[in-house]
Design a protein around this motif. Structure first.
Motif, short mmCIF file in Angstrom:
data_model
loop_
_atom_site.label_atom_id
_atom_site.label_comp_id
_atom_site.label_asym_id
_atom_site.label_seq_id
_atom_site.Cartn_x
_atom_site.Cartn_y
_atom_site.Cartn_z
N PRO A 100 19.56 7.71 68.85
CA PRO A 100 18.94 6.44 68.45
C PRO A 100 19.54 5.93 67.15
CG PRO A 100 17.50 8.27 67.89
CD PRO A 100 18.68 8.86 68.62
N ALA A 101 19.13 4.76 66.73
CA ALA A 101 19.61 4.17 65.49
C ALA A 101 19.33 5.10 64.31
CB ALA A 101 18.94 2.81 65.25
N GLY A 102 20.33 5.22 63.42
CA GLY A 102 20.17 6.02 62.23
C GLY A 102 20.58 7.46 62.37
N TRP A 103 21.00 7.89 63.57
CA TRP A 103 21.42 9.26 63.80
C TRP A 103 22.91 9.29 64.15
CZ3 TRP A 103 18.70 13.96 63.76
CH2 TRP A 103 17.32 13.86 63.55
N THR A 104 23.64 10.26 63.56
CA THR A 104 24.98 10.52 64.06
C THR A 104 24.84 11.37 65.33
OG1 THR A 104 25.24 12.57 62.78
CG2 THR A 104 25.95 10.50 61.74
N GLY A 105 25.85 11.27 66.19
CA GLY A 105 25.76 11.95 67.47
C GLY A 105 25.62 13.45 67.35
N LYS A 111 22.31 30.11 42.30
CA LYS A 111 21.08 29.33 42.46
C LYS A 111 20.94 28.30 41.34
CE LYS A 111 17.40 30.67 44.38
NZ LYS A 111 16.09 31.25 44.75
N SER A 112 21.48 28.61 40.17
CA SER A 112 21.35 27.71 39.03
C SER A 112 22.32 26.54 39.08
CB SER A 112 21.58 28.48 37.73
OG SER A 112 22.88 29.08 37.72
N SER A 113 23.29 26.59 39.98
CA SER A 113 24.30 25.54 40.06
C SER A 113 23.85 24.44 41.03
CB SER A 113 25.63 26.12 40.54
OG SER A 113 26.55 25.10 40.84
N ARG A 114 24.20 23.20 40.70
CA ARG A 114 23.87 22.08 41.58
C ARG A 114 24.91 21.90 42.68
NH1 ARG A 114 22.67 16.83 38.11
NH2 ARG A 114 22.17 16.11 40.23
N THR A 115 26.04 22.58 42.57
CA THR A 115 27.10 22.46 43.59
C THR A 115 26.61 23.04 44.90
OG1 THR A 115 28.78 22.66 41.87
CG2 THR A 115 29.49 22.98 44.14
N ALA A 116 26.74 22.26 45.96
CA ALA A 116 26.26 22.70 47.28
C ALA A 116 27.22 22.23 48.36
CB ALA A 116 24.86 22.16 47.56
N ALA A 117 27.56 23.12 49.26
CA ALA A 117 28.41 22.77 50.40
C ALA A 117 28.31 23.88 51.42
CB ALA A 117 29.86 22.55 49.97
N ALA A 118 28.66 23.55 52.64
CA ALA A 118 28.75 24.52 53.72
C ALA A 118 29.91 24.10 54.61
CB ALA A 118 27.44 24.59 54.52
N ALA A 119 30.28 24.96 55.51
CA ALA A 119 31.34 24.66 56.48
C ALA A 119 30.69 24.58 57.85
CB ALA A 119 32.42 25.73 56.45
N GLY A 120 30.70 23.37 58.42
CA GLY A 120 29.91 23.10 59.61
C GLY A 120 30.24 23.96 60.82
N ARG A 167 20.01 12.96 58.95
CA ARG A 167 20.34 12.45 60.28
C ARG A 167 21.49 11.45 60.30
NH1 ARG A 167 15.60 10.49 58.47
NH2 ARG A 167 15.30 8.24 58.28
N HIS A 168 21.74 10.75 59.16
CA HIS A 168 22.79 9.73 59.14
C HIS A 168 24.10 10.27 58.58
CE1 HIS A 168 21.03 9.74 55.10
NE2 HIS A 168 22.23 9.41 54.68
N ALA A 169 24.15 11.54 58.19
CA ALA A 169 25.31 12.08 57.46
C ALA A 169 26.50 12.27 58.39
CB ALA A 169 24.94 13.39 56.79
N VAL A 170 27.64 11.73 57.98
CA VAL A 170 28.89 12.00 58.69
C VAL A 170 29.43 13.36 58.28
CG1 VAL A 170 31.26 11.21 59.04
CG2 VAL A 170 29.41 9.54 58.91
N ILE A 171 29.34 13.69 56.98
CA ILE A 171 29.75 15.02 56.50
C ILE A 171 28.48 15.88 56.49
CG2 ILE A 171 30.99 16.25 54.69
CD1 ILE A 171 32.07 13.59 53.73
N ASP A 172 28.10 16.34 57.66
CA ASP A 172 26.78 16.95 57.84
C ASP A 172 26.67 18.31 57.18
OD1 ASP A 172 27.56 18.98 60.21
OD2 ASP A 172 28.47 17.03 60.59
N ASP A 173 27.79 19.06 57.06
CA ASP A 173 27.69 20.40 56.49
C ASP A 173 27.36 20.36 55.00
OD1 ASP A 173 30.15 19.29 55.94
OD2 ASP A 173 31.32 20.85 56.94
N VAL A 174 28.01 19.47 54.27
CA VAL A 174 27.71 19.33 52.85
C VAL A 174 26.29 18.81 52.66
CG1 VAL A 174 28.33 18.12 50.71
CG2 VAL A 174 30.13 19.01 52.22
N ALA A 175 25.90 17.82 53.49
CA ALA A 175 24.55 17.27 53.41
C ALA A 175 23.50 18.34 53.68
CB ALA A 175 24.39 16.11 54.38
N LEU A 176 23.76 19.21 54.65
CA LEU A 176 22.82 20.30 54.96
C LEU A 176 22.65 21.22 53.75
CD1 LEU A 176 22.62 22.41 58.17
CD2 LEU A 176 22.79 23.57 55.98
N ALA A 177 23.76 21.62 53.14
CA ALA A 177 23.67 22.52 51.99
C ALA A 177 22.93 21.87 50.83
CB ALA A 177 25.08 22.94 51.56
#
Length: 391
Positions: free
Chosen positions: A111-116, A201-210, A230-240
């Motif tokens: 639906p609208a607002g979601w990447t596939g 845990k104290s660092s704000r840096t966040a990322a993952a490899a999808g 739900r709208h993230a194209v770079i979903d792994d970084v957004a998840l982290a």
């Protein structure tokens, strides 16, 4: 001192800072710790979003079905509107190889607002929650896992108290363009998101490899994944980021036996892989784009240019300073080339590869402003909140 020499000195200073003060991003020793088996193995559900993946499934899916995992585990493959028989092939591979139970689902169009992909992940997590697993392994359809991959991921998560344990799969490196571009892709990613900082845990840096993300189910609910991203194209970084924002603990490192089997034989294939999300990485901000282009030029392109100009009569000091900066740059690239088992003479070519990435990033912005946006697997995403459209 000439203006060029001053700028070259700035470039050298930037490389000294990157070498020592950017989380030692260039090192490749952030790997899963030695395994310490838990007293009881938690249940796990593997979620695989797949859209037109029949070409790679025979190499990847059997590696999941035959996981040597002592606890309860099963696989959910979400056939995201494939036209190449992905779902039926998955069922056939399950019948042929046996192993972990396989469920094949289909979510319908997003639906609208979601990447596939995230719509497919949502459907897969919904099917998984009916089994009440303690962990979810989110992995792409082109990722092949060693037989003990799931076991080592869970053991690392348990031992370290991590809510997310992610591994950067070793990408395929076979063609000439893959040799030039792929190790640099991981090198640049680590420069943006130093792995050592992610694990603090104290660092704000966040990322993952999808391609390989073990996620604690309780944290997925707490961080509202995937709805919150739900709208993230770079979903792994957004998840982290969502997990860290919810107080979770994230770990990311390089994989030893988790491999991508997707080929990128031509420059065009790699160009599409990078440009589809490069401008999204910059939050579609023209000022960030200009800063990125200027930064890449200063840090990667200026040293060899200074060497050339200095050698042509522009001054010995300029040539020497550019040579030192170029040498530091190449030296930081050597560990990644060793990790990918590539010849070390590729290291001095990093400025050429950086130029390619600069052009890919600019092209990503041009496509976005033309209304095309990110494009992948027959879908386009013109804006962060765009409705996915068939392309």
């Amino acid at each position: 001192m000439s203006a060029l020499l001053w700028i070259t000195v700035v470039s050298l200073a930037a490389w000294c800072w990157l070498l020592l003060c950017r989380g030692f991003f260039w090192r490749t020793d952030v790997r899963l710790p030695p395994r310490r088996d838990p007293d009881a193995w938690p249940s796990v559900c593997v979620v695989v979003p797949a859209r037109d993946e029949a070409a790679v499934l025979p190499e990847s899916l059997p590696s999941l079905l035959t996981q040597d995992y002592p606890g309860r585990a099963e696989v959910v493959l979400v056939d995201d509107g494939s036209t190449d028989g992905t779902g039926e092939l998955a069922r056939e591979l399950s019948r042929r190889h046996g192993g972990l139970p396989l469920t094949v689902g289909s979510p319908g169009e997003p639906p609208a607002g979601w990447t596939g992909k995230l719509w497919a992940v949502r459907h897969g997590i919904g099917l998984a929650r009916a089994r009440d697993p303690e962990y979810l392994l989110l992995t792409d359809a082109d990722i092949a896992h060693a037989p003990d991959s799931l076991r080592t991921l869970v053991a690392a998560a348990r031992a370290g108290g991590f809510d997310v344990v992610s591994q950067m799969a070793r990408l395929r490196v076979a063609s000439l363009w893959e040799r030039l571009v792929v190790p640099a892709f991981v090198y640049f990613f680590a420069q943006l998101y130093p792995f050592r900082w992610i694990g603090r845990k104290s660092s704000r840096t966040a990322a993952a490899a999808g391609g390989c993300v073990l996620l604690r189910t309780g944290m997925a609910e707490q961080a509202r994944i995937p709805e919150a991203i739900r709208h993230a194209v770079i979903d792994d970084v957004a998840l982290a980021r969502a997990v860290k924002g919810a107080g979770g603990h994230v770990w990311l490192g390089l994989a030893d036996r988790v491999d991508s089997v997707r080929p990128y034989p031509r420059l065009h294939d790699l160009w599409r892989m990078v440009s589809r999300s490069a401008y999204a990485q910059l939050r579609h901000n023209p000022l960030l784009l200009l800063g990125t282009v200027a930064g890449l030029a200063l840090v990667y392109l200026l040293p060899p240019a200074a060497v050339a100009v200095g050698a042509a009569g522009g001054g010995t000091a300029t040539a020497v300073t550019g040579t030192v900066a170029w040498a530091v740059m190449a030296g930081t690239y050597l560990p990644m080339l060793r990790y990918y088992r590539q010849p070390l003479w590729l290291a001095p070519l990093l400025p050429f590869t950086a130029l390619l990435y600069l052009l890919m990033t600019v092209d990503s912005a041009v496509q976005h402003h033309r209304g095309r946006g990110a494009a992948w697997k027959g879908r386009t995403y013109a804006r962060p909140d765009a409705v996915p459209e068939e392309g």
